[in-house]
Design a protein around this motif. Structure first.
Motif, PDB file in Angstrom:
ATOM      1  N   ALA A 211       0.822  -1.209   0.000  1.00  0.00           N
ATOM      2  CA  ALA A 211       0.000   0.000   0.000  1.00  0.00           C
ATOM      3  C   ALA A 211       0.856   1.260   0.000  1.00  0.00           C
ATOM      4  CB  ALA A 211      -0.931  -0.002   1.211  1.00  0.00           C
ATOM      5  N   ALA A 212       2.059   1.167   0.600  1.00  0.00           N
ATOM      6  CA  ALA A 212       2.972   2.315   0.652  1.00  0.00           C
ATOM      7  C   ALA A 212       3.726   2.516  -0.657  1.00  0.00           C
ATOM      8  CB  ALA A 212       3.962   2.149   1.796  1.00  0.00           C
ATOM      9  N   GLY A 213       3.626   1.552  -1.580  1.00  0.00           N
ATOM     10  CA  GLY A 213       4.270   1.700  -2.883  1.00  0.00           C
ATOM     11  C   GLY A 213       5.342   0.694  -3.219  1.00  0.00           C
ATOM     12  N   ALA A 214       5.526  -0.342  -2.394  1.00  0.00           N
ATOM     13  CA  ALA A 214       6.559  -1.352  -2.685  1.00  0.00           C
ATOM     14  C   ALA A 214       6.261  -2.076  -3.985  1.00  0.00           C
ATOM     15  CB  ALA A 214       6.652  -2.349  -1.534  1.00  0.00           C
ATOM     16  N   ASP A 215       7.315  -2.353  -4.741  1.00  0.00           N
ATOM     17  CA  ASP A 215       7.171  -3.061  -6.017  1.00  0.00           C
ATOM     18  C   ASP A 215       7.268  -4.568  -5.852  1.00  0.00           C
ATOM     19  OD1 ASP A 215       7.249  -0.672  -7.967  1.00  0.00           O
ATOM     20  OD2 ASP A 215       9.045  -0.364  -6.751  1.00  0.00           O
ATOM     21  N   THR A 216       8.136  -5.012  -4.942  1.00  0.00           N
ATOM     22  CA  THR A 216       8.375  -6.439  -4.737  1.00  0.00           C
ATOM     23  C   THR A 216       8.334  -6.758  -3.258  1.00  0.00           C
ATOM     24  OG1 THR A 216       9.771  -6.554  -6.717  1.00  0.00           O
ATOM     25  CG2 THR A 216       9.981  -8.351  -5.130  1.00  0.00           C
TER      26      THR A 216
END
Length: 345
Positions: A211-216
């Motif tokens: 939700a915070a923007g992590a890709d992996t």
């Protein structure tokens, strides 16, 4: 008025505390929300944070927002009735670190809810608090107090990212998907990171990182996880455990940077120090923040997605259950204590 007071490890009480009066240059603030931080949990569970040990009862809390009630004397600052966030640090301004522009590591700072000095600096988990007027920051237009309560931990994350150096186009690893780790993800993305990988033991925590923007997302306890990168450019250790630091040192590229942000346990911590030599890795510490607080408020105002990281708001009278919830990362990310509507002057 109600205050959330730690007496010793395991001894957290909500009790009536005296209402403060502001002196010259001070502001009286009616607190609305206070975020339960990892350091608050450490005081509750262990009676200390790293080398900072409880030696007297202490009001907890340093992630606080509220409303200006009054000033002890005329002082520059937001007008009474203004919604504000409170910068929790009061550096001394005269030590070598302050003179060098590194006020976040001031050797004589006062920090809300901290046992680093004695007598301890009482914290912000009370219905009303008094702070130096210069520590108040009016909330930007459109930023509500609930989201603004993330300003202090986001400032910590922004400082860690600043310590990491230029992240534009970089692959960044974050070990630990607690509230700080998730905010490091957002801060790294805001700094231009091309890809952010996050490791944690808990699937629920990893979802907050998403939700915070992590890709992996990578399970830290699964060395065979197909998402585990072979190499990253920069790593931020946000779990506060030696295993997380070891992961950072083993995955960062030769000549890369590792930032130790999580507070490691008191005493020696084993880590693969040989890799610092053979790969010329730079290991940098990150402690608190200074001017990043204003940038955190601007970023929060611009990005509603931060709301997803506030997992619960609990009345202060139920602080014990709030701390239990905040300590269970399978059920929470950031937990806020609610001190109720702002009282009249």
């Amino acid at each position: 008025m109600p205050g959330c007071v730690i007496h010793a490890a395991g001894d957290l009480r909500v009790e009536d505390v005296p209402a403060p009066r502001p002196g010259p240059g001070e502001a009286l603030v009616a607190v609305r929300y206070g975020g339960v931080c990892g350091s608050d949990l450490h005081y509750w569970r262990h009676g200390g944070v790293g080398d900072f040990r409880l030696r007297e009862r202490m009001l907890l809390g340093h992630e606080v927002v509220g409303t200006v009630v009054a000033y002890g004397s005329p002082a520059p600052g937001p007008a009474a009735g203004t919604s504000v966030a409170v910068h929790p640090a009061t550096p001394c301004g005269v030590c070598p670190e302050c003179a060098d522009g590194r006020r976040n590591v001031c050797r004589d700072t006062r920090y809300l809810g901290s046992a680093a000095r004695f007598p301890h600096v009482q914290g912000g988990f009370a219905a009303r608090i008094v702070v130096p007027a210069g520590q108040l920051r009016a909330l930007p237009a459109g930023l509500g107090m609930r989201r603004a309560a993330l300003a202090e931990p986001l400032s910590v994350a922004l400082h860690a990212v600043r310590r990491a150096g230029d992240l534009a186009g970089r692959h960044v690893l974050v070990t630990g998907a607690g509230p700080i780790g998730c905010l490091v993800v957002a801060a790294a993305k805001a700094a231009g990171a091309a890809h952010v990988t996050v490791t944690d033991l808990l699937p629920a925590a990893l979802e907050y990182a998403r939700a915070a923007g992590a890709d992996t997302l990578v399970r830290a306890d699964d060395p065979q996880d197909a998402n585990r990168p072979a190499e990253v450019d920069t790593a931020v250790e946000a779990s506060g455990v030696a295993a997380g630091l070891d992961t950072c040192l083993r995955l960062v590229r030769r000549g890369g940077v590792v930032v130790q942000l999580g507070m490691l346990p008191q005493g020696p911590s084993p880590f693969a120090g040989n890799l610092l030599v053979s790969r010329e890795i730079e290991l940098r510490g990150a402690f608190r923040f200074d001017g990043e607080f204003d940038g955190a408020l601007r970023l929060l105002a611009a990005e509603p997605a931060f709301d997803a990281l506030v997992s619960a708001v609990v009345p202060v009278r139920d602080a014990a259950s709030a701390f239990e919830l905040a300590a269970d990362r399978s059920r929470s990310c950031k937990v806020l204590l609610d001190f109720g509507a702002a009282p009249a002057a």
